[in-house]
Design an enzyme around this catalytic site. Structure first.
Site, PDB file in Angstrom:
ATOM      1  N   CYS A 126      -1.219   4.503  34.709  1.00 50.38           N
ATOM      2  CA  CYS A 126      -1.237   3.367  35.618  1.00 50.38           C
ATOM      3  C   CYS A 126      -0.024   3.395  36.535  1.00 50.38           C
ATOM      4  O   CYS A 126      -0.113   3.007  37.701  1.00 50.38           O
ATOM      5  CB  CYS A 126      -1.269   2.058  34.830  1.00 50.38           C
ATOM      6  SG  CYS A 126      -1.502   0.600  35.870  1.00 50.38           S
ATOM      7  N   GLU A 179      -8.776   4.978  34.762  1.00 50.47           N
ATOM      8  CA  GLU A 179      -8.284   4.694  36.111  1.00 50.47           C
ATOM      9  C   GLU A 179      -9.339   5.063  37.151  1.00 50.47           C
ATOM     10  O   GLU A 179      -9.596   4.317  38.102  1.00 50.47           O
ATOM     11  CB  GLU A 179      -6.991   5.473  36.389  1.00 50.47           C
ATOM     12  CG  GLU A 179      -5.776   4.964  35.643  1.00 50.47           C
ATOM     13  CD  GLU A 179      -5.314   3.601  36.120  1.00 50.47           C
ATOM     14  OE1 GLU A 179      -5.711   3.178  37.220  1.00 50.47           O
ATOM     15  OE2 GLU A 179      -4.549   2.955  35.386  1.00 50.47           O
TER      16      GLU A 179
END
Length: 218
Positions: free
Chosen positions: A135, A205
């Site tokens: 992230c 993601e």
């Protein structure tokens, strides 16, 4: 090769797909519908709330002062950058608390946070740390790659600029250094599990962009 360099190589294809995803490409060119970005922000607010809590969990469960100090730094940086800028975005796009409460959490947002929390059940502090890493790292690369292209939509450019900053770079570099230090003293089995956690987060993601772009629902 440093352990984090190995992780980066393992996730290279997944991260390239993220950078090429229509959500990112249209955000850069300004063609991304604002409604898609709104949906992303609402789902991301849920994710970031639990992302911050995961940092707190690491702090409370660890007895290694290096880890505790690093996670406090990450949590503070998260609150002062990503979470703070999203509060501004919410105001600019008139996203109300009622709208947030009435928007169901999408499967990918739920599953991604569940993957991170799972590290505290059948993983380790180290697998939890690397599950959080994509992230930061992927978003930094997206910021560095695309912020200079100057999206014509002001709010999209502000989003990209958040991750192409010295503060965000400093936070990432400290986290990478810590993980490399910890990996050197870990077992081969644990490094394998760390790699697996990192790769799963990288895939989530990628799925997160798709989730927002398609208004994913149950």
């Amino acid at each position: 090769m440093k352990f984090t360099q190995t992780l980066h190589e393992l996730a290279k294809n997944s991260w390239q797909k993220s950078k090429q995803h229509p959500f990112i490409q249209e955000l850069v060119t300004g063609r991304l519908p604002l409604e898609v970005f709104r949906f992303y922000l609402i789902q991301d607010a849920y994710y970031l709330k639990h992302f911050a809590q995961a940092h707190q969990e690491v702090i409370e469960r660890s007895n290694d002062q290096r880890i505790i100090t690093s996670q406090r730094f990450c949590k503070k940086g998260l609150e002062e950058s990503e979470i703070a800028i999203r509060e501004i975005f919410f105001k600019e796009l008139s996203i109300s608390e009622k709208e947030v409460l009435n928007t169901p959490i999408a499967p990918t947002a739920y599953n991604y946070t569940s993957h991170i929390y799972r590290q505290f059940v059948d993983g380790t502090i180290l697998t939890a740390l690397v599950a959080l890493l994509p992230c930061y790292w992927l978003y930094y690369e997206i910021g560095v790659t695309f912020s200079a292209k100057s999206s014509p939509v002001k709010i999209y450019q502000a989003f990209l600029d958040t991750y192409d900053s010295e503060g965000f770079k400093e936070l990432l570099e400290e986290l990478l250094q810590l993980i490399d230090e910890l990996a050197r003293s870990s077992t081969k089995e644990e490094r394998v599990r760390m790699s697996e956690a990192f790769l799963l987060s990288s895939e989530f993601e990628l799925k997160f962009w798709e989730m927002a772009y398609t208004y994913e629902s149950w």
